[in-house]
Scaffold this motif. Structure first.
Motif, PDB file in Angstrom:
ATOM      1  N   LYS A   1      -6.888   7.266   8.579  1.00 50.37           N
ATOM      2  CA  LYS A   1      -5.553   7.772   8.917  1.00 50.37           C
ATOM      3  C   LYS A   1      -4.438   6.828   8.473  1.00 50.37           C
ATOM      4  CE  LYS A   1      -6.201   8.110  13.336  1.00 50.37           C
ATOM      5  NZ  LYS A   1      -7.539   7.462  13.374  1.00 50.37           N
ATOM      6  N   SER A   2      -4.584   5.538   8.780  1.00 50.31           N
ATOM      7  CA  SER A   2      -3.528   4.587   8.389  1.00 50.31           C
ATOM      8  C   SER A   2      -3.402   4.502   6.875  1.00 50.31           C
ATOM      9  CB  SER A   2      -3.819   3.190   8.936  1.00 50.31           C
ATOM     10  OG  SER A   2      -3.761   3.209  10.331  1.00 50.31           O
ATOM     11  N   THR A   3      -4.533   4.558   6.208  1.00 51.23           N
ATOM     12  CA  THR A   3      -4.515   4.521   4.745  1.00 51.23           C
ATOM     13  C   THR A   3      -3.757   5.730   4.200  1.00 51.23           C
ATOM     14  OG1 THR A   3      -6.635   3.377   4.789  1.00 51.23           O
ATOM     15  CG2 THR A   3      -5.996   4.384   2.703  1.00 51.23           C
ATOM     16  N   LEU A   4      -4.037   6.899   4.762  1.00 48.98           N
ATOM     17  CA  LEU A   4      -3.356   8.121   4.331  1.00 48.98           C
ATOM     18  C   LEU A   4      -1.869   8.051   4.640  1.00 48.98           C
ATOM     19  CD1 LEU A   4      -3.695  10.905   3.092  1.00 48.98           C
ATOM     20  CD2 LEU A   4      -4.309  11.792   5.337  1.00 48.98           C
ATOM     21  N   LEU A   5      -1.539   7.532   5.825  1.00 51.18           N
ATOM     22  CA  LEU A   5      -0.139   7.366   6.210  1.00 51.18           C
ATOM     23  C   LEU A   5       0.595   6.462   5.218  1.00 51.18           C
ATOM     24  CD1 LEU A   5       1.757   7.475   9.123  1.00 51.18           C
ATOM     25  CD2 LEU A   5       1.372   5.060   8.771  1.00 51.18           C
ATOM     26  N   ASN A   6      -0.057   5.381   4.825  1.00 53.82           N
ATOM     27  CA  ASN A   6       0.567   4.459   3.866  1.00 53.82           C
ATOM     28  C   ASN A   6       0.817   5.131   2.520  1.00 53.82           C
ATOM     29  OD1 ASN A   6       0.609   2.460   5.784  1.00 53.82           O
ATOM     30  ND2 ASN A   6      -1.228   1.427   5.036  1.00 53.82           N
ATOM     31  N   LEU A   7      -0.086   6.015   2.100  1.00 55.28           N
ATOM     32  CA  LEU A   7       0.110   6.722   0.832  1.00 55.28           C
ATOM     33  C   LEU A   7       1.239   7.742   0.956  1.00 55.28           C
ATOM     34  CD1 LEU A   7      -3.595   7.333  -0.303  1.00 55.28           C
ATOM     35  CD2 LEU A   7      -2.072   5.445  -0.920  1.00 55.28           C
TER      36      LEU A   7
ATOM     37  N   GLY B   1       4.638   6.109   0.875  1.00 54.35           N
ATOM     38  CA  GLY B   1       4.988   5.298  -0.285  1.00 54.35           C
ATOM     39  C   GLY B   1       4.878   3.811   0.002  1.00 54.35           C
ATOM     40  N   LEU B   2       4.028   3.454   0.974  1.00 54.40           N
ATOM     41  CA  LEU B   2       3.829   2.044   1.319  1.00 54.40           C
ATOM     42  C   LEU B   2       2.685   1.435   0.526  1.00 54.40           C
ATOM     43  CD1 LEU B   2       4.166   2.683   5.133  1.00 54.40           C
ATOM     44  CD2 LEU B   2       5.764   1.310   3.797  1.00 54.40           C
ATOM     45  N   ASP B   3       1.895   2.291  -0.099  1.00 52.04           N
ATOM     46  CA  ASP B   3       0.754   1.830  -0.889  1.00 52.04           C
ATOM     47  C   ASP B   3       0.431   2.919  -1.917  1.00 52.04           C
ATOM     48  OD1 ASP B   3      -1.317   0.220  -1.729  1.00 52.04           O
ATOM     49  OD2 ASP B   3      -2.498   0.395   0.109  1.00 52.04           O
TER      50      ASP B   3
ATOM     51  N   ILE C   1       8.536   6.994  11.997  1.00 52.97           N
ATOM     52  CA  ILE C   1       8.520   6.865  13.459  1.00 52.97           C
ATOM     53  C   ILE C   1       7.173   6.269  13.856  1.00 52.97           C
ATOM     54  CG2 ILE C   1       8.575   8.145  15.645  1.00 52.97           C
ATOM     55  CD1 ILE C   1      10.344  10.235  14.142  1.00 52.97           C
ATOM     56  N   PHE C   2       7.198   5.052  14.409  1.00 49.10           N
ATOM     57  CA  PHE C   2       5.961   4.327  14.673  1.00 49.10           C
ATOM     58  C   PHE C   2       5.696   4.173  16.162  1.00 49.10           C
ATOM     59  CE2 PHE C   2       6.933   2.898  10.346  1.00 49.10           C
ATOM     60  CZ  PHE C   2       5.724   3.214   9.748  1.00 49.10           C
ATOM     61  N   GLN C   3       4.479   3.781  16.443  1.00 52.54           N
ATOM     62  CA  GLN C   3       4.034   3.620  17.819  1.00 52.54           C
ATOM     63  C   GLN C   3       4.860   2.584  18.580  1.00 52.54           C
ATOM     64  OE1 GLN C   3      -0.107   2.620  17.984  1.00 52.54           O
ATOM     65  NE2 GLN C   3      -0.231   2.840  20.183  1.00 52.54           N
ATOM     66  N   PHE C   4       5.185   1.493  17.919  1.00 45.37           N
ATOM     67  CA  PHE C   4       5.895   0.435  18.642  1.00 45.37           C
ATOM     68  C   PHE C   4       7.366   0.352  18.251  1.00 45.37           C
ATOM     69  CE2 PHE C   4       1.389  -0.759  18.846  1.00 45.37           C
ATOM     70  CZ  PHE C   4       1.232  -0.607  20.220  1.00 45.37           C
ATOM     71  N   TYR C   5       7.868   1.486  17.793  1.00 42.77           N
ATOM     72  CA  TYR C   5       9.310   1.750  17.645  1.00 42.77           C
ATOM     73  C   TYR C   5      10.017   0.957  16.553  1.00 42.77           C
ATOM     74  CZ  TYR C   5       7.666   2.569  22.399  1.00 42.77           C
ATOM     75  OH  TYR C   5       6.891   2.875  23.465  1.00 42.77           O
ATOM     76  N   ASN C   6       9.642  -0.291  16.332  1.00 40.66           N
ATOM     77  CA  ASN C   6      10.285  -1.101  15.287  1.00 40.66           C
ATOM     78  C   ASN C   6      11.804  -1.135  15.380  1.00 40.66           C
ATOM     79  OD1 ASN C   6       7.637   0.174  13.951  1.00 40.66           O
ATOM     80  ND2 ASN C   6       7.955  -1.891  13.189  1.00 40.66           N
ATOM     81  N   LEU C   7      12.331  -1.278  16.609  1.00 43.09           N
ATOM     82  CA  LEU C   7      13.781  -1.427  16.774  1.00 43.09           C
ATOM     83  C   LEU C   7      14.153  -2.901  16.653  1.00 43.09           C
ATOM     84  CD1 LEU C   7      14.275   0.963  19.811  1.00 43.09           C
ATOM     85  CD2 LEU C   7      14.570   1.468  17.376  1.00 43.09           C
TER      86      LEU C   7
ATOM     87  N   CYS D   1       5.174  10.263  11.265  1.00 45.26           N
ATOM     88  CA  CYS D   1       5.024   9.674  12.601  1.00 45.26           C
ATOM     89  C   CYS D   1       3.625   9.110  12.769  1.00 45.26           C
ATOM     90  CB  CYS D   1       5.250  10.746  13.673  1.00 45.26           C
ATOM     91  SG  CYS D   1       6.702  11.776  13.392  1.00 45.26           S
ATOM     92  N   ASP D   2       3.549   7.822  13.134  1.00 43.40           N
ATOM     93  CA  ASP D   2       2.259   7.168  13.322  1.00 43.40           C
ATOM     94  C   ASP D   2       2.040   6.944  14.808  1.00 43.40           C
ATOM     95  OD1 ASP D   2      -0.090   5.771  12.988  1.00 43.40           O
ATOM     96  OD2 ASP D   2       0.897   3.906  12.418  1.00 43.40           O
ATOM     97  N   GLU D   3       1.134   7.686  15.412  1.00 42.75           N
ATOM     98  CA  GLU D   3       0.860   7.582  16.855  1.00 42.75           C
ATOM     99  C   GLU D   3       2.153   7.514  17.667  1.00 42.75           C
ATOM    100  OE1 GLU D   3      -1.949   8.061  18.174  1.00 42.75           O
ATOM    101  OE2 GLU D   3      -3.532   7.358  16.827  1.00 42.75           O
TER     102      GLU D   3
HETATM  103  P1  ADP Z   1      -1.984   1.099  13.221  1.00 40.09           P
HETATM  104  O1  ADP Z   1      -1.790   2.566  12.933  1.00 40.09           O
HETATM  105  O2  ADP Z   1      -3.250   0.539  12.617  1.00 40.09           O
HETATM  106  O3  ADP Z   1      -1.797   0.747  14.670  1.00 40.09           O
HETATM  107  P2  ADP Z   1       0.782   0.437  12.599  1.00 40.09           P
HETATM  108  O4  ADP Z   1       1.146   1.642  13.366  1.00 40.09           O
HETATM  109  O5  ADP Z   1       1.318  -0.860  13.080  1.00 40.09           O
HETATM  110  O6  ADP Z   1      -0.817   0.327  12.432  1.00 40.09           O
HETATM  111  O7  ADP Z   1       1.238   0.602  11.088  1.00 40.09           O
HETATM  112  C1  ADP Z   1       0.677   1.556  10.236  1.00 40.09           C
HETATM  113  C2  ADP Z   1       1.117   1.197   8.821  1.00 40.09           C
HETATM  114  O8  ADP Z   1       2.518   1.413   8.627  1.00 40.09           O
HETATM  115  C3  ADP Z   1       0.840  -0.261   8.494  1.00 40.09           C
HETATM  116  O9  ADP Z   1       0.047  -0.326   7.327  1.00 40.09           O
HETATM  117  C4  ADP Z   1       2.174  -0.917   8.246  1.00 40.09           C
HETATM  118  O10 ADP Z   1       2.168  -1.653   7.030  1.00 40.09           O
HETATM  119  C5  ADP Z   1       3.139   0.241   8.100  1.00 40.09           C
HETATM  120  N1  ADP Z   1       4.376  -0.013   8.859  1.00 40.09           N
HETATM  121  C6  ADP Z   1       4.451  -0.360  10.155  1.00 40.09           C
HETATM  122  N2  ADP Z   1       5.723  -0.515  10.530  1.00 40.09           N
HETATM  123  C7  ADP Z   1       6.494  -0.256   9.435  1.00 40.09           C
HETATM  124  C8  ADP Z   1       7.894  -0.231   9.182  1.00 40.09           C
HETATM  125  N3  ADP Z   1       8.792  -0.490  10.098  1.00 40.09           N
HETATM  126  N4  ADP Z   1       8.308   0.073   7.937  1.00 40.09           N
HETATM  127  C9  ADP Z   1       7.417   0.349   6.997  1.00 40.09           C
HETATM  128  N5  ADP Z   1       6.096   0.339   7.182  1.00 40.09           N
HETATM  129  C10 ADP Z   1       5.620   0.044   8.370  1.00 40.09           C
END
Ligand code: ADP
Ligand code: ADP
Length: 224
Positions: free
Chosen positions: A42-48, A51-53, A86-92, A158-160
């Protein structure tokens, strides 16, 4: 109205094959949920998608352009213009209040959307001047969603997004994502939370780096 198409995508890290022969299409305005257990890819797919990888082989078409051929600068441009994260730990940013966290994206992205209006829309009118540490997890996630809205990108990735929240708060965030979808955003949620599938037009299940199933035309909506 195809927005994203993966064609024969593989991703290999050193010895590990993380994704194998991945093929799917995401249409404009779909709500797509990508499900799978830990280690499924899932994370690998999310990165693709974000455009992160880049894939090891295969093509990733977004609005008719193959981003698998992009160089670093082109990828950075893609991330900046096409994708709200939109990430799990918000990245604010902890040193900025809610409104400034949202407005920062404006300045970077030249968007004309109004940060105060957006925070109002996500139910944070009263808390715009508070800092992330003064907000609950659900409120912080609302700020991160507001920031993604401000960016005005067509794809919300959105990641988790409910991973750090209690069930009730998670449901509110799910509702908010669904309402953004109704307003025309393509929403892609990568999660192991099965509950998201009730919102989805399409559910893609991953297992051991492969697609196990794709169910589409679920809960038909604007996408159909
Ligand atoms: P996991 O899903 O394993 O818990 P994260 O949710 O922390 O991992 O991150 C998933 C992926 O998104 C990671 O590979 C990370 O490089 C990328 N990522 C996390 N935060 C950001 C961000 N603010 N901007 C861009 N990429 C991010
Ligand atoms: P998920 O997000 O579903 O837990 P991942 O995409 O993180 O799955 O991982 C898929 C597989 O790829 C796992 O076997 C994992 O160990 C491997 N993997 C992920 N990232 C890397 C990396 N940077 N280097 C080596 N192996 C990796």
């Amino acid at each position: 109205n195809e927005l994203i198409t993966f064609q024969r995508v593989d991703k290999t890290y050193e010895m590990t094959s993380a994704l194998k022969n991945i093929n799917f299409t995401i249409n404009e305005k779909e709500f797509v949920v990508i499900l799978g257990p830990s280690g499924a890819g899932k994370s690998t797919l999310l990165n693709l998608l974000g455009g992160l990888d880049q894939p090891s082989t295969g093509d990733i078409w977004v609005q008719g352009i193959n981003i698998a051929e992009f160089n670093e600068n082109e990828l950075a441009d893609y991330r900046a213009k096409k994708v709200g994260f939109i990430f799990q730990f918000y990245n604010l940013l902890p040193t900025l209040n809610a409104l400034d966290n949202v407005n920062l994206v404006h300045q970077v992205n030249n968007s004309s959307l109004n940060g105060e209006n957006i925070l109002q829309k996500v139910g944070l009118a009263e808390k715009m001047r508070q800092y992330p540490s003064e907000l609950s997890g659900g409120e912080q996630q609302r700020v991160s969603i507001a920031r993604a809205i401000a960016k005005n990108a067509p794809i919300l990735l959105c990641d988790e997004p409910t991973g750090a929240l209690d069930t009730q708060t998670g449901k509110q965030i799910m509702k908010l994502l669904k309402s953004l979808n109704r307003q025309g955003k393509t929403v892609i949620v990568v999660t192991h939370n099965e509950e998201f599938s009730v919102l989805a037009n399409k559910v893609i299940r991953l297992k051991d780096g492969e697609i196990e199933s794709i169910e589409s035309n679920l809960h038909p909506s604007e996408a159909d």
